[in-house]
Design a protein around this motif. Sequence first.
Motif, PDB file in Angstrom:
ATOM      1  N   ILE A 118      -3.412 -13.379  -0.758  1.00 37.42           N
ATOM      2  CA  ILE A 118      -2.828 -12.094  -1.097  1.00 37.42           C
ATOM      3  C   ILE A 118      -2.454 -11.400   0.206  1.00 37.42           C
ATOM      4  N   VAL A 119      -1.167 -11.111   0.346  1.00 39.77           N
ATOM      5  CA  VAL A 119      -0.628 -10.503   1.565  1.00 39.77           C
ATOM      6  C   VAL A 119      -0.519  -9.002   1.341  1.00 39.77           C
ATOM      7  N   CYS A 120      -1.195  -8.227   2.188  1.00 42.24           N
ATOM      8  CA  CYS A 120      -1.158  -6.770   2.092  1.00 42.24           C
ATOM      9  C   CYS A 120      -0.178  -6.242   3.140  1.00 42.24           C
ATOM     10  N   VAL A 121       0.667  -5.292   2.702  1.00 39.87           N
ATOM     11  CA  VAL A 121       1.763  -4.820   3.542  1.00 39.87           C
ATOM     12  C   VAL A 121       1.759  -3.300   3.573  1.00 39.87           C
ATOM     13  N   ASN A 122       1.943  -2.746   4.764  1.00 38.25           N
ATOM     14  CA  ASN A 122       2.179  -1.313   4.939  1.00 38.25           C
ATOM     15  C   ASN A 122       3.683  -1.120   5.056  1.00 38.25           C
ATOM     16  N   PRO A 123       4.331  -0.422   4.094  1.00 33.03           N
ATOM     17  CA  PRO A 123       5.802  -0.376   4.080  1.00 33.03           C
ATOM     18  C   PRO A 123       6.415   0.587   5.090  1.00 33.03           C
ATOM     19  N   SER A 154      -3.491  -2.406   6.562  1.00 33.14           N
ATOM     20  CA  SER A 154      -2.581  -2.651   5.438  1.00 33.14           C
ATOM     21  C   SER A 154      -3.289  -2.650   4.087  1.00 33.14           C
ATOM     22  N   GLY A 155      -4.632  -2.487   4.062  1.00 32.30           N
ATOM     23  CA  GLY A 155      -5.342  -2.376   2.790  1.00 32.30           C
ATOM     24  C   GLY A 155      -6.024  -3.634   2.321  1.00 32.30           C
ATOM     25  N   LYS A 156      -6.300  -4.581   3.229  1.00 28.62           N
ATOM     26  CA  LYS A 156      -6.945  -5.838   2.826  1.00 28.62           C
ATOM     27  C   LYS A 156      -8.378  -5.601   2.355  1.00 28.62           C
ATOM     28  N   THR A 157      -9.165  -4.869   3.151  1.00 26.08           N
ATOM     29  CA  THR A 157     -10.563  -4.644   2.798  1.00 26.08           C
ATOM     30  C   THR A 157     -10.679  -3.814   1.528  1.00 26.08           C
ATOM     31  N   ARG A 213       0.843  -1.196   0.000  1.00 24.04           N
ATOM     32  CA  ARG A 213       0.000   0.000   0.000  1.00 24.04           C
ATOM     33  C   ARG A 213       0.878   1.246   0.000  1.00 24.04           C
ATOM     34  N   PRO A 214       0.343   2.382  -0.489  1.00 20.68           N
ATOM     35  CA  PRO A 214       1.136   3.617  -0.479  1.00 20.68           C
ATOM     36  C   PRO A 214       1.369   4.105   0.948  1.00 20.68           C
ATOM     37  N   LEU A 215       2.477   4.851   1.126  1.00 20.97           N
ATOM     38  CA  LEU A 215       2.743   5.477   2.412  1.00 20.97           C
ATOM     39  C   LEU A 215       1.736   6.593   2.670  1.00 20.97           C
ATOM     40  N   GLU A 216       1.325   6.742   3.919  1.00 20.38           N
ATOM     41  CA  GLU A 216       0.343   7.768   4.244  1.00 20.38           C
ATOM     42  C   GLU A 216       0.914   9.171   4.053  1.00 20.38           C
ATOM     43  N   ASN A 217       2.165   9.360   4.409  1.00 18.66           N
ATOM     44  CA  ASN A 217       2.813  10.662   4.268  1.00 18.66           C
ATOM     45  C   ASN A 217       4.067  10.512   3.418  1.00 18.66           C
ATOM     46  N   ASP A 218       4.297  11.498   2.553  1.00 17.76           N
ATOM     47  CA  ASP A 218       5.485  11.449   1.701  1.00 17.76           C
ATOM     48  C   ASP A 218       6.769  11.531   2.515  1.00 17.76           C
ATOM     49  N   ALA A 219       6.664  12.115   3.711  1.00 17.79           N
ATOM     50  CA  ALA A 219       7.857  12.253   4.548  1.00 17.79           C
ATOM     51  C   ALA A 219       8.249  10.944   5.219  1.00 17.79           C
ATOM     52  N   ASP A 220       7.337   9.962   5.252  1.00 18.30           N
ATOM     53  CA  ASP A 220       7.637   8.684   5.886  1.00 18.30           C
ATOM     54  C   ASP A 220       8.672   7.909   5.078  1.00 18.30           C
ATOM     55  N   LEU A 250      16.394  -8.753   4.192  1.00 22.86           N
ATOM     56  CA  LEU A 250      15.791 -10.053   3.924  1.00 22.86           C
ATOM     57  C   LEU A 250      15.106 -10.021   2.565  1.00 22.86           C
ATOM     58  N   HIS A 251      15.471 -10.950   1.706  1.00 24.70           N
ATOM     59  CA  HIS A 251      14.840 -11.053   0.393  1.00 24.70           C
ATOM     60  C   HIS A 251      13.682 -12.041   0.481  1.00 24.70           C
ATOM     61  N   CYS A 252      12.486 -11.577   0.104  1.00 24.99           N
ATOM     62  CA  CYS A 252      11.272 -12.388   0.207  1.00 24.99           C
ATOM     63  C   CYS A 252      10.665 -12.540  -1.176  1.00 24.99           C
ATOM     64  N   GLN A 253      10.395 -13.766  -1.563  1.00 25.46           N
ATOM     65  CA  GLN A 253       9.889 -14.050  -2.908  1.00 25.46           C
ATOM     66  C   GLN A 253       8.408 -14.415  -2.866  1.00 25.46           C
ATOM     67  N   PHE A 254       7.642 -13.877  -3.820  1.00 24.75           N
ATOM     68  CA  PHE A 254       6.210 -14.148  -3.968  1.00 24.75           C
ATOM     69  C   PHE A 254       5.928 -14.566  -5.409  1.00 24.75           C
ATOM     70  N   LYS A 255       4.698 -14.978  -5.623  1.00 24.54           N
ATOM     71  CA  LYS A 255       4.284 -15.297  -6.995  1.00 24.54           C
ATOM     72  C   LYS A 255       4.251 -14.035  -7.848  1.00 24.54           C
ATOM     73  N   GLN A 256       3.804 -12.930  -7.255  1.00 23.76           N
ATOM     74  CA  GLN A 256       3.789 -11.633  -7.925  1.00 23.76           C
ATOM     75  C   GLN A 256       3.690 -10.561  -6.854  1.00 23.76           C
ATOM     76  N   ILE A 257       4.364  -9.448  -7.058  1.00 23.25           N
ATOM     77  CA  ILE A 257       4.319  -8.323  -6.123  1.00 23.25           C
ATOM     78  C   ILE A 257       3.664  -7.142  -6.826  1.00 23.25           C
ATOM     79  N   PHE A 258       2.656  -6.572  -6.181  1.00 19.18           N
ATOM     80  CA  PHE A 258       1.963  -5.397  -6.705  1.00 19.18           C
ATOM     81  C   PHE A 258       2.407  -4.183  -5.892  1.00 19.18           C
ATOM     82  N   THR A 259       3.012  -3.226  -6.572  1.00 13.14           N
ATOM     83  CA  THR A 259       3.488  -2.035  -5.887  1.00 13.14           C
ATOM     84  C   THR A 259       2.316  -1.107  -5.575  1.00 13.14           C
ATOM     85  N   SER A 260       2.639   0.027  -4.959  1.00 15.42           N
ATOM     86  CA  SER A 260       1.591   0.996  -4.620  1.00 15.42           C
ATOM     87  C   SER A 260       0.987   1.637  -5.862  1.00 15.42           C
ATOM     88  N   TYR A 261       1.625   1.469  -7.014  1.00 14.06           N
ATOM     89  CA  TYR A 261       1.085   2.027  -8.254  1.00 14.06           C
ATOM     90  C   TYR A 261       0.205   1.033  -9.001  1.00 14.06           C
TER      91      TYR A 261
END
Length: 622
Positions: free
Chosen positions: A412-417, A121-124, A41-48, A76-87
């Motif tokens: 699908i794993v949702c992550v807040n970076p 993290s954006g699951k819903t 998911r995108p960061l809430e603030n650009d300063a983060d 740590l390098h973590c591998q998935f089937k596919q990673i979807f960025t915030s874009y």
Amino acid sequence: MNSNYRSTPHNGRVFRREKTTLSNGSSDALKEPVRVFCRIRPLENDADTSCISLVSPTVLSLNTPSDSKSSLQRELHCQFKQIFTSYATQKEVFDFVAMPLLTDLLKGRNALLLSYGVTGSGKTFTFTGEQSNPGIMPRCIDTLFNTIGEFQTPKFTIKPDRMNGFEIQSESDAIQDRLLENRANAKTLRGKLGKRGIGDQVHYENDGTRLHDIDESNYYAVFVSYIEIYNNTVFDLLDDSNGKNKQAKILREDSQKNMYVNGVIEVEVKSAEEAFEVMNEGQKRKRMGCTLLNSESSRSHSVFNIRLVQIEQIAHNSEGAPIVPESNLMKVSQFSLVDLAGSERTNRTQTTGMRLKEAGRINNSLMSLRNCLEILRENQLTGSNKLVPYRDSRLTYLFKNFLEGYGKVEMIVCVNPAVSDYEENLQVMKFAEMTQDVKIKKNENRDTPYLKKTIKKVGNTPSSSRRVRSNSSYSLPKIPIFTVNLENFNEIGVKMEQIVKILKMRKVKTDSAFSDFNKKDKHFRKQLCELNEANILKTSEIKSLKSVVKKEKQECYNLKHKITDLETVNDSLASKNGELHEVILSLRHTIDEKDLKINQKILERKKQNKNLHLQMKRCPKS
């Protein structure tokens, strides 16, 4: 992220190296691993600052924050089937994750899609989205009806049998159900869901996506249900018969050993709009709460089920139109979309009271899911046969069949970076890594034979036949009609004698009928009195039993509250025990260090004494 990692120092960092996959035995050809996707998911603030960086479309790097207490920086390098960025758009996520599962649904295969991640993290949002930017669930509904729109059965032709199966109704029964729905909408779930204002209706944008791999010789029917698992109890989100007091549901096994929610309401929908009404009504009844990390946090696991029933259309009527054949096969497939509640640490959310209890139950159910997957992986890796504890949680018990090969499983794993979520993200990555090591048996299509029902003609009821017989036994002789000849008085006398005789016979039969009626009346009154007395006794017994049941319910309610309080106390004691255990370990470490120093001093003193003794021997006597 198919494996554990080995740590190799390099410029102050530790990189992850992948191990080989699971054993490639002959049995693995019949299994497929759980596919796990990641969405950032995108960061809430650009300063983060972010603790996650993208290495490739399938590999991300989780970096230790610079302000971490640990002196050793890790990557740590973590591998998935596919990673979807915030874009990544909602459509891209749908096309890559859910579209193959919808294709399997049309082919008669089952699928389970889980969303996992920490709270906020954006699951819903990934599952539901917005009206102008729909998520996976609305897009699945639109795509399904875009595909089967003109190949649907008439409504109520297929009907749930309330035991996780379906049956085919006769056309007359289906027409009667349609009339009942039209005349008494207020008495049906569809009528209750339809009593909404035009302004309240939710319409999601339909991009016209459809599947092309469809069997046009089949007719289809779509059924949806919506449940939630709150505090390890199952509730039906479409059941508003009890108002705000939701009735808890139980889990059962059907004839095929598949788990289902007993008594759940399944609504047949014929358009995407009808499905959206059902989905949104269920979402209104979901348990939501406010925490420090999320103003609208899901406090329960919600499960939206789409069941697709297929029947072949190879028969035709006299006009050439396709009809439901008298004997055929039915194919039922299920797509379950599970929005898991977010795991959370109470020291960050600062939850208390009911929110604390909810968080504990959520974390316990997620831990049960993790334990089941770990034991499944261990059984596959070592060839052992450990019992998988599905019954520890309603969540794992409901989806036991999927984990045992009932259908395809994806996550699908949702992550807040954000850097503040580093510790939570680390646990999420470990869970996703372990999940991908689990292999599920490939799902096979199952056809269910059925016979089309017909309505039997109803003849005379037993009561009507008895009434005809009783009337015939008491039938009175008819009075003959004759013409009077005033000139022949003898003939008139004979006729009058016949009439008198018939009247006497009618009187005898009438008296007999009245006598018989009085006897039956007395007998009937006696039976009524006996029934009334028995009813009074039964009523008093029922009242006494109700009072006993009420008392036991109250005791059960009090015990549940006590259990809840004890669980809260137990959790607090467990946390205190953990803290004390850490203190003990630190004290033991300190003692060990002091013992080591004491031993060193003793050795040094012995050495000094020995040297002193040698010097004294060497020195000449004065």
